[in-house]
Scaffold this motif. Structure first.
Motif, PDB file in Angstrom:
ATOM      1  N   ALA A   1       0.825  -1.212   0.000  1.00 30.53           N
ATOM      2  CA  ALA A   1       0.000   0.000   0.000  1.00 30.53           C
ATOM      3  C   ALA A   1       0.860   1.262   0.000  1.00 30.53           C
ATOM      4  O   ALA A   1       0.583   2.232  -0.713  1.00 30.53           O
ATOM      5  CB  ALA A   1      -0.925  -0.017   1.209  1.00 30.53           C
ATOM      6  N   VAL A   2       1.939   1.243   0.782  1.00 30.52           N
ATOM      7  CA  VAL A   2       2.790   2.438   0.899  1.00 30.52           C
ATOM      8  C   VAL A   2       3.395   2.765  -0.474  1.00 30.52           C
ATOM      9  O   VAL A   2       3.396   3.917  -0.928  1.00 30.52           O
ATOM     10  CB  VAL A   2       3.931   2.162   1.914  1.00 30.52           C
ATOM     11  CG1 VAL A   2       4.854   3.358   2.048  1.00 30.52           C
ATOM     12  CG2 VAL A   2       3.334   1.769   3.261  1.00 30.52           C
ATOM     13  N   LEU A   3       3.845   1.706  -1.111  1.00 23.26           N
ATOM     14  CA  LEU A   3       4.459   1.875  -2.429  1.00 23.26           C
ATOM     15  C   LEU A   3       3.427   2.365  -3.470  1.00 23.26           C
ATOM     16  O   LEU A   3       3.689   3.277  -4.258  1.00 23.26           O
ATOM     17  CB  LEU A   3       5.015   0.497  -2.750  1.00 23.26           C
ATOM     18  CG  LEU A   3       5.649   0.080  -4.014  1.00 23.26           C
ATOM     19  CD1 LEU A   3       6.496  -1.139  -3.710  1.00 23.26           C
ATOM     20  CD2 LEU A   3       4.601  -0.254  -5.020  1.00 23.26           C
ATOM     21  N   ILE A   4       2.230   1.786  -3.415  1.00 20.91           N
ATOM     22  CA  ILE A   4       1.179   2.192  -4.368  1.00 20.91           C
ATOM     23  C   ILE A   4       0.832   3.668  -4.148  1.00 20.91           C
ATOM     24  O   ILE A   4       0.685   4.443  -5.092  1.00 20.91           O
ATOM     25  CB  ILE A   4      -0.082   1.297  -4.181  1.00 20.91           C
ATOM     26  CG1 ILE A   4       0.238  -0.129  -4.644  1.00 20.91           C
ATOM     27  CG2 ILE A   4      -1.273   1.848  -4.942  1.00 20.91           C
ATOM     28  CD1 ILE A   4      -0.868  -1.133  -4.358  1.00 20.91           C
ATOM     29  N   GLN A   5       0.702   4.048  -2.874  1.00 19.73           N
ATOM     30  CA  GLN A   5       0.382   5.453  -2.571  1.00 19.73           C
ATOM     31  C   GLN A   5       1.423   6.387  -3.170  1.00 19.73           C
ATOM     32  O   GLN A   5       1.083   7.421  -3.746  1.00 19.73           O
ATOM     33  CB  GLN A   5       0.310   5.658  -1.057  1.00 19.73           C
ATOM     34  CG  GLN A   5      -1.049   5.290  -0.494  1.00 19.73           C
ATOM     35  CD  GLN A   5      -0.985   4.752   0.930  1.00 19.73           C
ATOM     36  OE1 GLN A   5      -1.745   3.862   1.262  1.00 19.73           O
ATOM     37  NE2 GLN A   5      -0.080   5.256   1.743  1.00 19.73           N
ATOM     38  N   GLY A   6       2.701   6.014  -3.037  1.00 17.11           N
ATOM     39  CA  GLY A   6       3.779   6.849  -3.579  1.00 17.11           C
ATOM     40  C   GLY A   6       3.625   7.042  -5.084  1.00 17.11           C
ATOM     41  O   GLY A   6       3.721   8.164  -5.601  1.00 17.11           O
ATOM     42  N   HIS A   7       3.347   5.939  -5.793  1.00 19.00           N
ATOM     43  CA  HIS A   7       3.195   6.049  -7.250  1.00 19.00           C
ATOM     44  C   HIS A   7       2.012   6.937  -7.615  1.00 19.00           C
ATOM     45  O   HIS A   7       2.082   7.732  -8.550  1.00 19.00           O
ATOM     46  CB  HIS A   7       2.993   4.657  -7.859  1.00 19.00           C
ATOM     47  CG  HIS A   7       4.277   3.900  -8.010  1.00 19.00           C
ATOM     48  ND1 HIS A   7       5.144   4.123  -9.055  1.00 19.00           N
ATOM     49  CD2 HIS A   7       4.859   2.943  -7.251  1.00 19.00           C
ATOM     50  CE1 HIS A   7       6.194   3.321  -8.938  1.00 19.00           C
ATOM     51  NE2 HIS A   7       6.058   2.604  -7.843  1.00 19.00           N
TER      52      HIS A   7
ATOM     53  N   ILE B   1      -5.141  10.766   2.127  1.00 15.42           N
ATOM     54  CA  ILE B   1      -5.830   9.698   1.373  1.00 15.42           C
ATOM     55  C   ILE B   1      -4.891   8.517   1.234  1.00 15.42           C
ATOM     56  O   ILE B   1      -3.934   8.544   0.451  1.00 15.42           O
ATOM     57  CB  ILE B   1      -6.291  10.216  -0.015  1.00 15.42           C
ATOM     58  CG1 ILE B   1      -7.158  11.457   0.166  1.00 15.42           C
ATOM     59  CG2 ILE B   1      -7.034   9.130  -0.775  1.00 15.42           C
ATOM     60  CD1 ILE B   1      -7.650  12.069  -1.124  1.00 15.42           C
ATOM     61  N   LYS B   2      -5.142   7.512   2.036  1.00 10.51           N
ATOM     62  CA  LYS B   2      -4.314   6.308   1.979  1.00 10.51           C
ATOM     63  C   LYS B   2      -5.139   5.114   2.449  1.00 10.51           C
ATOM     64  O   LYS B   2      -6.277   5.283   2.908  1.00 10.51           O
ATOM     65  CB  LYS B   2      -3.056   6.477   2.830  1.00 10.51           C
ATOM     66  CG  LYS B   2      -3.281   6.928   4.223  1.00 10.51           C
ATOM     67  CD  LYS B   2      -1.925   7.174   4.869  1.00 10.51           C
ATOM     68  CE  LYS B   2      -2.150   7.835   6.197  1.00 10.51           C
ATOM     69  NZ  LYS B   2      -1.161   8.664   6.695  1.00 10.51           N
ATOM     70  N   GLN B   3      -4.513   3.920   2.334  1.00 11.75           N
ATOM     71  CA  GLN B   3      -5.230   2.710   2.738  1.00 11.75           C
ATOM     72  C   GLN B   3      -5.676   2.829   4.195  1.00 11.75           C
ATOM     73  O   GLN B   3      -4.906   3.293   5.028  1.00 11.75           O
ATOM     74  CB  GLN B   3      -4.302   1.498   2.589  1.00 11.75           C
ATOM     75  CG  GLN B   3      -5.027   0.186   2.787  1.00 11.75           C
ATOM     76  CD  GLN B   3      -4.089  -0.948   3.151  1.00 11.75           C
ATOM     77  OE1 GLN B   3      -3.064  -0.742   3.772  1.00 11.75           O
ATOM     78  NE2 GLN B   3      -4.448  -2.154   2.764  1.00 11.75           N
TER      79      GLN B   3
ATOM     80  N   LEU C   1      -8.409  -3.058  -6.024  1.00 15.37           N
ATOM     81  CA  LEU C   1      -9.402  -2.130  -5.450  1.00 15.37           C
ATOM     82  C   LEU C   1      -8.709  -0.950  -4.775  1.00 15.37           C
ATOM     83  O   LEU C   1      -9.157   0.193  -4.863  1.00 15.37           O
ATOM     84  CB  LEU C   1     -10.305  -2.866  -4.452  1.00 15.37           C
ATOM     85  CG  LEU C   1     -11.248  -3.901  -5.079  1.00 15.37           C
ATOM     86  CD1 LEU C   1     -12.027  -4.650  -4.000  1.00 15.37           C
ATOM     87  CD2 LEU C   1     -12.225  -3.236  -6.059  1.00 15.37           C
ATOM     88  N   LEU C   2      -7.572  -1.240  -4.143  1.00 23.53           N
ATOM     89  CA  LEU C   2      -6.828  -0.155  -3.495  1.00 23.53           C
ATOM     90  C   LEU C   2      -6.279   0.811  -4.554  1.00 23.53           C
ATOM     91  O   LEU C   2      -6.416   2.036  -4.434  1.00 23.53           O
ATOM     92  CB  LEU C   2      -5.684  -0.756  -2.666  1.00 23.53           C
ATOM     93  CG  LEU C   2      -4.799   0.243  -1.950  1.00 23.53           C
ATOM     94  CD1 LEU C   2      -5.597   1.041  -0.921  1.00 23.53           C
ATOM     95  CD2 LEU C   2      -3.623  -0.461  -1.257  1.00 23.53           C
TER      96      LEU C   2
END
Ligand code: HEM
Length: 528
Positions: free
Chosen positions: A140-146, A351-353, A465-466
């Motif tokens: 999730a952390v990595l996806i948020q960064g992208h 806005i994050k998981q 979905l995330l």
């Protein structure tokens, strides 16, 4: 002595008896469908070449009802009841030989392409370590960064002069594929592909999302060809090498790219300290509980890496571009969603998981509605009926019948949805005001096909979905979005086939996964 006229005569007798058998005596003879599809799989093959099998299927359902015979040996369905009968955990079916045509060679079989149920179950159990709650939390952390970076780029790049002016036009199909491909590369291999960065990054990587489409364009018709069984028989007998030699350069480029990335990761991993906790390293270090030895050798790792890249990129990309299409075409929905996101969070960084994101019920309903109306797998996922037969929607089908539920036709079934061409997320939310009950929603969810269900269902569902939630919520929190005025890319039009006329329906092409263009949109910073 064999003569030419003898051969022609024998051929004619074979063709005529096959026709008579297929039409009158075949176990599926009473199933309605187009006449030529009862005789041969050429119509299905033809539409796989055109990329519109899902539309052909939709037309057939309009003409013949809830099931039709799509090839002499295939019956397709569109009702939720049939979907549940085919894909449930205990259904007496397995993946059909369609999946045998995808691997490059016998060592290239991965979780998705394994048709033997025992082998599939073993592979699925092993790869599931990459999709535990803990892995997803890390991801999730990595996806948020992208997605934070992507959001900046959507607005920033392109020479926008002031914050109140609209950005350069963005083709959301390409932007979405670049984002999901970058995420897939980082999640799977810990590699920064940087395809979303317009000014930096390795240009060879930037080609890969379109090379994947070339690969599907090349192979999908093979899987639907009337000679599929022959193709599968010939593959280990030299056809695989021939197909690779004949593949378009972009496809070979994709194979080289994947081999290069996997080789590099294997070398990095040899010294243990080089291992990162990406999906690749989880798989590379996994042990087979049955033997206590390493579960994957280098061939298996290459095969599963191929799956992680393909499964993770264009599926989520298709859903994301579709969401932007529908938000821009249905302003009422757009306003309601923007209000929810802007009212729930007080900054984009928030806005994050987590539970706050999950509390955005309208956002979740928009995702469900998008996956209904624009399924990233628009046609059927073919299964073959096993010994003893299977009952599907109340009818018995004998062993050997290929069955499947058509994703697009399921989502566009007027009898189930009533207004199937309207993007109406409210249908997924129980509410007194709209009259939608818990039972209504439960009924729709039972027929929700996007991630499939049962033993072969999508393992990346929660990740997808995330990604979708963040890639809509973050841009919409800080920006307004609109269609480039007058631009109609992605819309239906009157000059197209029956079933593709509606301007407010996002048009997909079918190559097993969905291909599409647009929408072409612009962003600007929102006031306040
Ligand atoms: C909106 C996005 C996605 C959709 C709609 C989707 C849909 C599907 C569907 C329908 C299948 C079954 C295919 C078949 O039986 O032929 C599947 C399988 C699979 N998906 Fe996804 N997928 C999505 C995203 C992802 C992501 C992001 C990943 C992981 C990176 C992923 C990993 C997988 C895997 C590993 C399988 C194979 C499961 C098995 O055969 O046991 N998917 N997906």
């Amino acid at each position: 002595m064999i003569t030419i006229s003898g051969i022609i005569g024998a051929l004619a007798i074979y063709v005529v008896t096959t026709i008579i058998y297929n039409v009158f005596f075949h176990p599926l003879a009473t199933v309605p469908g187009p006449f030529f599809a009862k005789l041969t799989s050429w119509p299905s093959f033809y539409h796989s070449l055109k990329g519109d099998r899902h539309i052909w299927q939709w037309q057939c359902f309009q003409l013949y009802g809830d099931r039709f015979r799509a090839t002499p040996n295939t019956v397709l369905f569109r009702k939720p009841e049939a979907y549940n009968d085919i894909y449930n955990q205990k259904a007496n079916v397995k993946k059909s030989n369609y999946y045998d045509a995808w691997p490059r060679n016998l060592r290239d079989v991965n979780t998705l392409s394994a048709t033997d149920p025992a082998l599939h179950a073993k592979k699925r159990k092993l790869i599931s370590i990459a999709f535990t709650d803990q892995s997803i939390k890390g991801a999730a952390v990595l996806i948020q960064g992208h997605i934070t970076r992507w959001t900046e780029l959507l607005f920033e790049n392109g020479g926008t002069k002031t914050e109140s002016t609209w950005s350069e036009p963005r083709d959301m199909s390409k932007w979405a594929d670049n984002l999901t491909f970058d995420i897939a590369g980082d999640l799977a291999f810990g590699v920064q592909f940087q395809t979303k960065e317009p000014k930096t990054g390795d240009s060879r990587f930037k080609e890969i999302p379109s090379s994947i489409i070339q690969l599907m364009t090349f192979l999908y018709p093979v899987t639907k060809s009337p000679f599929l069984s022959l193709v599968i028989w010939l593959k280990p007998r030299g056809l695989s090498s021939f197909l690779e030699a004949m593949a378009p350069p972009q496809v070979r480029g994709y194979y080289d790219f994947l081999e290069g990335v996997v080789q590099k990761r294997l070398q990095e991993g040899s010294g243990e300290k080089g291992l990162r906790k990406d999906l690749f390293s989880l798989l590379a270090s996994a042990t087979d509980p049955a033997t206590g030895k390493r579960a994957y050798d280098s061939h298996d790792l290459l095969a599963e890496s191929h799956l992680l890249v393909i499964a993770g990129t264009h599926t989520t990309g298709a859903a994301l571009s579709a969401m932007y299409f529908y938000l821009c075409h249905f302003p009422r929905v757009y306003d309601k969603l923007a209000k929810e996101i802007r009212g729930t969070f007080s900054s984009e960084e928030e806005i994050k998981q987590g539970t706050t994101l999950l509390s955005c019920t309208y956002l979740r309903a928009c995702i469900e509605e998008t996956l209904r109306i624009a399924p990233p797998g628009p046609s059927e996922l073919p299964r073959v009926v096993l010994k003893g037969g299977a009952v599907i929607d109340g009818e018995h089908y004998p062993e050997g019948t290929i069955v499947g539920n058509s994703g697009w036709s399921n989502g566009h079934n007027e009898e189930v949805y009533g207004d199937s061409e309207i993007y109406r997320p409210e249908r997924w939310i129980p509410c007194e005001e709209t009259g939608v009950t818990e039972a209504d929603v439960a009924q729709l969810k039972r027929g929700f096909t996007a991630f499939s269900k049962g033993p072969d269902s999508c393992l990346g569902r929660d990740l997808a979905l995330l990604e979708l939630s963040l890639a809509v919520a973050k841009p919409l929190y800080s920006m307004d979005v609109r269609l480039v005025p007058g631009n109609r890319v992605g819309e239906g039009e009157a000059s197209r086939e029956w079933g593709q006329w509606n301007r407010n329906v996002y048009q997909l092409g079918d190559l097993y996964m969905a291909i599409r263009d647009g929408p072409i949109v612009q962003f600007r910073k929102r006031a306040g």
